[in-house]
Structures are given as C-alpha cells and as structure tokens.
Write a protein that holds these residues in place. Structure first.
Motif, PDB file in Angstrom:
ATOM      1  N   GLY A   1       0.750  -1.288   0.252  1.00 22.44           N
ATOM      2  CA  GLY A   1       0.133   0.000  -0.014  1.00 22.44           C
ATOM      3  C   GLY A   1       0.724   1.256   0.068  1.00 22.44           C
ATOM      4  N   MET A   2       2.235   1.263  -0.141  1.00 24.26           N
ATOM      5  CA  MET A   2       2.996   2.345  -0.055  1.00 24.26           C
ATOM      6  C   MET A   2       4.050   2.557  -1.501  1.00 24.26           C
ATOM      7  N   PHE A   3       3.695   3.205  -2.246  1.00 27.67           N
ATOM      8  CA  PHE A   3       4.545   3.378  -3.388  1.00 27.67           C
ATOM      9  C   PHE A   3       5.185   4.731  -3.480  1.00 27.67           C
ATOM     10  N   SER A   4       6.344   4.834  -4.115  1.00 24.39           N
ATOM     11  CA  SER A   4       7.321   5.674  -4.817  1.00 24.39           C
ATOM     12  C   SER A   4       7.110   5.816  -6.232  1.00 24.39           C
ATOM     13  N   ILE A   5       6.658   6.975  -6.755  1.00 19.31           N
ATOM     14  CA  ILE A   5       6.225   7.189  -8.075  1.00 19.31           C
ATOM     15  C   ILE A   5       7.126   8.600  -8.575  1.00 19.31           C
ATOM     16  N   THR A   6       7.795   8.191  -9.649  1.00 17.46           N
ATOM     17  CA  THR A   6       8.554   9.259 -10.513  1.00 17.46           C
ATOM     18  C   THR A   6       7.759   9.239 -11.677  1.00 17.46           C
ATOM     19  N   ILE A   7       7.421  10.643 -12.371  1.00 18.87           N
ATOM     20  CA  ILE A   7       6.928  11.020 -13.737  1.00 18.87           C
ATOM     21  C   ILE A   7       8.245  12.225 -14.273  1.00 18.87           C
ATOM     22  N   GLN A   8       9.242  11.467 -14.888  1.00 19.65           N
ATOM     23  CA  GLN A   8      10.268  12.269 -15.788  1.00 19.65           C
ATOM     24  C   GLN A   8      10.022  12.404 -17.068  1.00 19.65           C
ATOM     25  N   ALA A   9       9.767  13.716 -17.296  1.00 17.27           N
ATOM     26  CA  ALA A   9       9.303  14.090 -18.746  1.00 17.27           C
ATOM     27  C   ALA A   9      10.416  14.897 -19.244  1.00 17.27           C
TER      28      ALA A   9
ATOM     29  N   GLU B   1      -7.038  13.231 -10.857  1.00 17.74           N
ATOM     30  CA  GLU B   1      -8.414  12.902 -11.297  1.00 17.74           C
ATOM     31  C   GLU B   1      -8.398  11.404 -11.164  1.00 17.74           C
ATOM     32  N   THR B   2      -7.318  10.841 -11.700  1.00 17.65           N
ATOM     33  CA  THR B   2      -7.194   9.212 -11.841  1.00 17.65           C
ATOM     34  C   THR B   2      -5.807   8.996 -10.935  1.00 17.65           C
ATOM     35  N   LEU B   3      -5.694   8.131 -10.019  1.00 16.07           N
ATOM     36  CA  LEU B   3      -4.511   7.397  -9.217  1.00 16.07           C
ATOM     37  C   LEU B   3      -4.912   5.984  -9.284  1.00 16.07           C
ATOM     38  N   GLU B   4      -4.516   5.251 -10.221  1.00 19.27           N
ATOM     39  CA  GLU B   4      -5.018   3.802 -10.183  1.00 19.27           C
ATOM     40  C   GLU B   4      -3.653   3.104 -10.339  1.00 19.27           C
ATOM     41  N   ILE B   5      -3.152   2.282  -9.376  1.00 24.21           N
ATOM     42  CA  ILE B   5      -2.201   1.378  -9.425  1.00 24.21           C
ATOM     43  C   ILE B   5      -2.667  -0.006  -9.407  1.00 24.21           C
ATOM     44  N   GLU B   6      -2.319  -0.710 -10.286  1.00 27.79           N
ATOM     45  CA  GLU B   6      -2.778  -2.049 -10.452  1.00 27.79           C
ATOM     46  C   GLU B   6      -1.895  -3.034 -11.071  1.00 27.79           C
ATOM     47  N   GLY B   7      -1.121  -4.115 -10.644  1.00 27.11           N
ATOM     48  CA  GLY B   7      -0.137  -4.716 -11.229  1.00 27.11           C
ATOM     49  C   GLY B   7       1.103  -4.096 -11.335  1.00 27.11           C
ATOM     50  N   ASP B   8       1.616  -4.229 -12.567  1.00 25.89           N
ATOM     51  CA  ASP B   8       2.788  -3.569 -12.897  1.00 25.89           C
ATOM     52  C   ASP B   8       2.607  -2.137 -13.935  1.00 25.89           C
ATOM     53  N   THR B   9       1.281  -1.612 -13.747  1.00 20.02           N
ATOM     54  CA  THR B   9       1.013  -0.143 -14.194  1.00 20.02           C
ATOM     55  C   THR B   9       0.377   0.375 -13.348  1.00 20.02           C
ATOM     56  N   ALA B  10       0.438   1.760 -13.527  1.00 23.07           N
ATOM     57  CA  ALA B  10      -0.327   2.699 -12.850  1.00 23.07           C
ATOM     58  C   ALA B  10      -0.757   3.780 -13.616  1.00 23.07           C
ATOM     59  N   ARG B  11      -2.025   4.374 -13.740  1.00 26.06           N
ATOM     60  CA  ARG B  11      -2.456   5.288 -14.557  1.00 26.06           C
ATOM     61  C   ARG B  11      -2.511   6.595 -13.493  1.00 26.06           C
ATOM     62  N   LEU B  12      -1.785   7.542 -14.058  1.00 26.01           N
ATOM     63  CA  LEU B  12      -1.915   8.983 -13.322  1.00 26.01           C
ATOM     64  C   LEU B  12      -2.144  10.104 -14.053  1.00 26.01           C
ATOM     65  N   LYS B  13      -3.253  10.853 -13.548  1.00 24.25           N
ATOM     66  CA  LYS B  13      -3.893  11.855 -14.280  1.00 24.25           C
ATOM     67  C   LYS B  13      -4.157  12.792 -13.283  1.00 24.25           C
TER      68      LYS B  13
ATOM     69  N   VAL C   1      -0.295  10.093 -17.704  1.00 19.54           N
ATOM     70  CA  VAL C   1       0.738   8.998 -17.896  1.00 19.54           C
ATOM     71  C   VAL C   1       0.347   7.654 -17.633  1.00 19.54           C
ATOM     72  N   GLU C   2       0.943   6.857 -18.200  1.00 19.90           N
ATOM     73  CA  GLU C   2       1.198   5.197 -17.454  1.00 19.90           C
ATOM     74  C   GLU C   2       2.362   5.183 -16.971  1.00 19.90           C
ATOM     75  N   ALA C   3       2.494   4.658 -15.608  1.00 25.15           N
ATOM     76  CA  ALA C   3       3.784   4.485 -15.061  1.00 25.15           C
ATOM     77  C   ALA C   3       4.025   2.844 -14.998  1.00 25.15           C
ATOM     78  N   ILE C   4       5.184   2.457 -15.279  1.00 24.42           N
ATOM     79  CA  ILE C   4       5.386   1.123 -15.203  1.00 24.42           C
ATOM     80  C   ILE C   4       6.365   0.648 -13.828  1.00 24.42           C
ATOM     81  N   ARG C   5       5.759  -0.337 -13.512  1.00 21.18           N
ATOM     82  CA  ARG C   5       6.636  -0.750 -12.192  1.00 21.18           C
ATOM     83  C   ARG C   5       8.008  -1.206 -12.455  1.00 21.18           C
ATOM     84  N   ALA C   6       8.921  -0.572 -11.644  1.00 26.92           N
ATOM     85  CA  ALA C   6      10.341  -0.557 -11.746  1.00 26.92           C
ATOM     86  C   ALA C   6      11.234  -1.443 -10.858  1.00 26.92           C
TER      87      ALA C   6
END
Length: 166
Positions: A57-65, A117-129, A160-165
């Motif tokens: 239930g605890m994640f570290s997320i990076t959006i590098q653009a 607006e959207t923060l969904e983490i499921e499996g190996d992907t996360a949808r971040l809007k 963006v869609e984030a990928i599990r690292a």
C-alpha cells in the motif's frame, strides 16, 4: 572496417531508435508563464514514468518528462511523490535547464500542490492523471543551497502510464 563488422552497429542503433518511444499522453502546462510540452519516454527496459512498492500500500512514483520524445537531461521536468493507502503525499518537482543535474530548479523541502483525477495502481502499471503547481527555487550547487530570489513557477497537467520498476 569491413562491411560485416559495422552491420551489427547499424542494427543495434536501429533497434534502439525503435525501442525508445514517447507515449501519446504526457505532461503539458507552463514554466514561468511559457507554454510547454514534455514527453514520457518508454524503452525496452522500462519508462521514465515509473513506480516501486516500498511496502504493501506504499509506493514511490516518478514522472520524468522530457522536452523531446527521447531521453535527454536538458529541459527535463521530474515530479516525484509517495502514495500511501491511495493518497498522494510528499510531492516534489525538479526542472533541469541544462544537460547536467546541476544547476537546477526544485522544491526546497516544500511539498508541491499535487492533485489527481485518476490515481490507479494495478499490477505492473499505474494510471496517473492530475496536475501539480508550485514555485521552484534555483540550486547552483548543494553547497550553496537554494536561491529564494531566483524562481520559476510551474503549473502542469499530466496524463501518463507508469511502469513498475522493482
């Protein structure tokens, strides 16, 4: 160099050019009042938008653009934050105006205002809007500290869609 010895180099370069692509969605907004567009870059080993699970239930997320639909430090905008029990926290933003890590603009121990607006983490992907808005302070070097008189305002939306690292 014989014809046979350079062919693998050409094939490798062509493979890398195909393997590194930009997602259709990305990061758009303003940097100090100027409209900007950044791109999340995916490649054969992952993405510049990624996440890792620190604990259940605890994640570290990076959006590098990036300014271009390819990896380059100059012009990069990085948004980093934690998610605990579905809630974002401790957001920070950094902008790299040059092709090195220093100097840069960033949040100095302040939490950036990030909303989803959207923060969904499921499996190996996360949808971040969502969006983030903050003021970045100039940092010439670690030893000098942030300069409160040299700032950039940033206000961006991301999708963006984030990928599990991990």
């Amino acid at each position: 160099m014989s014809k046979m010895s350079w062919q693998p180099l050409v094939l490798t370069a062509a493979t890398l050019a195909i393997a590194v692509t930009a997602q259709a969605a990305g990061v758009n907004g303003t940097l100090d009042g100027d409209a900007r567009e950044w791109h999340v870059v995916t490649h054969s080993e992952g993405s510049t938008a990624n996440f890792s699970e620190i604990a259940p239930g605890m994640f570290s997320i990076t959006i590098q653009a990036h300014r271009e639909p390819r990896y380059a430090l100059e012009g990069t905008l990085s948004i980093d934050f934690m998610v605990m029990n579905g809630q974002p926290m401790d957001a920070s933003v950094m902008y790299l105006p040059e092709s090195s890590m220093m100097p840069h603009y960033g949040t100095e121990g302040e939490t950036a205002n990030i909303q989803f607006e959207t923060l969904e983490i499921e499996g190996d992907t996360a949808r971040l809007k969502g969006n983030v808005e903050t003021t970045l302070l100039y940092l010439a070097s670690i030893s000098e500290g942030h300069d409160p008189d040299d700032t950039l305002d940033v206000a961006v939306e991301f999708d963006v869609e984030a990928i599990r690292a991990d």
